[in-house]
Design a protein around this motif. Structure first.
Motif, PDB file in Angstrom:
ATOM      1  N   LEU A 193       9.841  80.571  32.588  1.00 53.00           N
ATOM      2  CA  LEU A 193      10.771  79.796  33.557  1.00 53.00           C
ATOM      3  C   LEU A 193      12.306  79.914  33.504  1.00 53.00           C
ATOM      4  CD1 LEU A 193       8.887  76.240  32.451  1.00 53.00           C
ATOM      5  CD2 LEU A 193       8.922  77.541  34.779  1.00 53.00           C
ATOM      6  N   GLN A 194      12.626  80.779  32.557  1.00 54.15           N
ATOM      7  CA  GLN A 194      14.280  81.073  32.566  1.00 54.15           C
ATOM      8  C   GLN A 194      14.424  82.239  33.311  1.00 54.15           C
ATOM      9  OE1 GLN A 194      15.201  80.717  28.602  1.00 54.15           O
ATOM     10  NE2 GLN A 194      15.249  78.480  28.539  1.00 54.15           N
ATOM     11  N   ALA A 195      13.344  83.431  32.829  1.00 50.88           N
ATOM     12  CA  ALA A 195      13.921  84.681  33.471  1.00 50.88           C
ATOM     13  C   ALA A 195      12.638  85.501  34.247  1.00 50.88           C
ATOM     14  CB  ALA A 195      14.241  85.387  32.176  1.00 50.88           C
ATOM     15  N   GLY A 196      11.573  84.675  34.724  1.00 50.00           N
ATOM     16  CA  GLY A 196      10.324  85.304  35.172  1.00 50.00           C
ATOM     17  C   GLY A 196      10.791  85.648  36.688  1.00 50.00           C
ATOM     18  N   ASN A 197       9.620  85.747  37.356  1.00 54.70           N
ATOM     19  CA  ASN A 197       9.856  86.198  38.799  1.00 54.70           C
ATOM     20  C   ASN A 197      10.061  84.911  39.707  1.00 54.70           C
ATOM     21  OD1 ASN A 197       7.327  84.890  39.269  1.00 54.70           O
ATOM     22  ND2 ASN A 197       6.011  86.666  38.769  1.00 54.70           N
ATOM     23  N   ALA A 198      10.084  85.116  41.116  1.00 51.48           N
ATOM     24  CA  ALA A 198      10.361  84.110  41.965  1.00 51.48           C
ATOM     25  C   ALA A 198       9.583  83.002  41.820  1.00 51.48           C
ATOM     26  CB  ALA A 198      10.665  84.544  43.228  1.00 51.48           C
ATOM     27  N   HIS A 199       8.178  83.246  41.581  1.00 47.66           N
ATOM     28  CA  HIS A 199       7.018  82.223  41.664  1.00 47.66           C
ATOM     29  C   HIS A 199       7.401  81.484  40.503  1.00 47.66           C
ATOM     30  CE1 HIS A 199       5.333  84.110  44.997  1.00 47.66           C
ATOM     31  NE2 HIS A 199       4.895  85.024  44.396  1.00 47.66           N
ATOM     32  N   TRP A 200       7.839  81.957  39.378  1.00 49.82           N
ATOM     33  CA  TRP A 200       7.880  81.008  38.026  1.00 49.82           C
ATOM     34  C   TRP A 200       9.012  79.978  38.278  1.00 49.82           C
ATOM     35  CZ3 TRP A 200       5.419  79.651  33.820  1.00 49.82           C
ATOM     36  CH2 TRP A 200       4.280  80.511  33.409  1.00 49.82           C
ATOM     37  N   LYS A 201      10.074  80.747  38.869  1.00 48.43           N
ATOM     38  CA  LYS A 201      11.206  79.945  39.259  1.00 48.43           C
ATOM     39  C   LYS A 201      11.033  78.743  40.246  1.00 48.43           C
ATOM     40  CE  LYS A 201      14.535  83.748  37.989  1.00 48.43           C
ATOM     41  NZ  LYS A 201      15.459  84.642  38.443  1.00 48.43           N
ATOM     42  N   ARG A 202       9.952  78.942  41.092  1.00 46.83           N
ATOM     43  CA  ARG A 202       9.796  77.817  42.159  1.00 46.83           C
ATOM     44  C   ARG A 202       8.916  76.894  41.703  1.00 46.83           C
ATOM     45  NH1 ARG A 202      10.887  74.721  45.876  1.00 46.83           N
ATOM     46  NH2 ARG A 202       9.377  74.254  47.427  1.00 46.83           N
ATOM     47  N   LEU A 203       8.081  77.295  40.552  1.00 48.56           N
ATOM     48  CA  LEU A 203       7.335  76.139  39.916  1.00 48.56           C
ATOM     49  C   LEU A 203       8.113  75.335  39.009  1.00 48.56           C
ATOM     50  CD1 LEU A 203       4.401  78.393  38.845  1.00 48.56           C
ATOM     51  CD2 LEU A 203       4.183  76.488  40.251  1.00 48.56           C
TER      52      LEU A 203
END
Length: 390
Positions: free
Chosen positions: A333-343
């Protein structure tokens, strides 16, 4: 493999902090807080599993505990810990930096190069790579001793009320973990293949179900317990493509017949060809169903063709609950890909998105057993839920 250092915790919608499920120190206050958090998550999962539609999206992380390979394992199998001469030559031909150790990027470049120009040496490397991947994803599962987590998962989630829709499991894994677990339990996986041998793929079988007919004929038939739908989004190690749309189940298909979507950029396009097209169509429909709970476990959100529709559904489906299970959820959630950040952003905005920091083996132990509830317990839980909603 299971990460014993994973700290069990969960993060509800709008929450700014993670809620620990185990006390960090042996203090009464921390133990009390952990028990309260455990109760909150248990009640959430209990309510979620009783929603009308229950959908699971499973990725490679679910197979690690059973010995399944990771992407780095596939890299070492194909390229080698010290790159082989064939691998270095292939990488040089397609202009790929072999130091990146990205199997998907390498095979994508090889496929793209072969699409533009024939090269027998390069084709030999690609065919050999696919053969090694097929073998690596097949050979680790030699018995049922490593499938306790899968058996518990199938056992608990498939024991739903008869009036609810059947459990649907979508998986990107090639292996047979869910099939073997179902067999060990006496459960039934409806996977789109015929019931007679040789088993042949036909999408009509996804629309079938199994009932228990009364012996005397006076009573109505009832749905059989332990039946679930299984969709292999990227194919399976026991699928063989015989041509002309004839997909059959074989114990050891030849590499050139194996019906798999190998790790490469072309998997997006291949997902929309049969037999994968039918599973994709079912997936796209499932994430749009009202009153649905979707559990995502062991999936890294690296496949855009699966991640994008799911995130779109979270934004547009007001009756959807999403539960994401990953041992590295907090880090992602902190440093993942764009999908994680969107979630993460959607959850902060108040969308019904929950995160659980746990590996697959740990998560299955958190799943409530629906059949363990007595009618009185079920009524009490319903009353408690109604009271909290007021």
């Amino acid at each position: 493999m299971t990460d014993t250092k994973t700290s069990l915790a969960f993060k509800p919608p709008r929450a700014t902090e993670w809620k620990a499920l185990t006390p960090a120190k042996q203090k009464d206050s921390e133990e009390t807080t952990a028990r309260a958090n455990q109760s909150e998550l248990h009640n959430t999962l209990l309510a979620s599993l009783q929603m009308q539609h229950l959908v699971v999206l499973s990725g490679s992380g679910c197979s690690f505990g059973a010995g399944g390979p990771s992407m780095s394992d596939l890299w070492q199998e194909v390229v080698g810990a010290t790159p082989t001469d064939a691998a270095k030559a292939a990488a040089k031909t397609v202009g790929h930096d072999i130091a990146t150790q990205n199997i998907e990027a390498l095979l994508s470049r090889v496929e793209a190069s072969l699409a533009l120009k024939e090269d027998q040496t390069l084709k030999g490397f690609l065919d050999g790579s696919k053969s090694k991947i097929l073998k690596k994803c097949s050979d680790f599962l030699v018995g049922e001793d490593k499938l306790e987590a899968h058996k518990t998962f199938v056992h608990r989630l498939s024991r739903r009320r008869a009036r609810d829709q059947r459990l649907k499991i979508f998986t990107t894994n090639y292996d047979l973990c869910f099939e073997r677990a179902a067999s060990a339990l006496g459960a039934v996986a409806l996977d789109g293949f015929s019931f007679a041998s040789p088993r042949r793929f036909d999408p009509r079988y996804f629309g079938y179900d199994i009932v228990r007919r009364a012996r005397n004929g006076d009573e109505s038939a009832s749905y059989l317990e332990g039946v679930f739908l299984l969709y292999k989004l990227h194919g399976s190690v026991n699928w063989a493509d015989k041509g002309d749309g004839n997909i059959v189940e074989e114990a050891s298909p030849k590499p050139d017949e194996a019906c798999l979507i190998y790790p490469a950029a072309g998997k997006y396009q291949q997902s929309f060809t049969q037999p994968h097209l039918e599973s994709m169509a079912q997936y796209l429909a499932a994430v749009r169903e009202p009153n649905s709970c979707i559990i995502v476990a062991g999936f890294g959100f690296n496949d855009d063709h699966l991640s994008a529709p799911l995130l779109a559904a979270v934004s547009s489906n007001p009756h959807l609950r999403l539960i994401v299970v990953d041992p590295a959820a907090e880090k992602n959630l902190q440093a993942g890909n764009a999908h994680w950040k969107r979630l993460g952003a959607l959850s902060q905005q108040g969308e019904d998105v929950w995160f659980i920091s746990a590996d697959f083996g740990q998560f299955v132990q958190l799943i409530p057993d629906l059949k363990s509830l007595t009618p009185a317990d079920a009524l009490a839980k319903a009353i408690q839920g109604a009271a909290r909603a007021m």
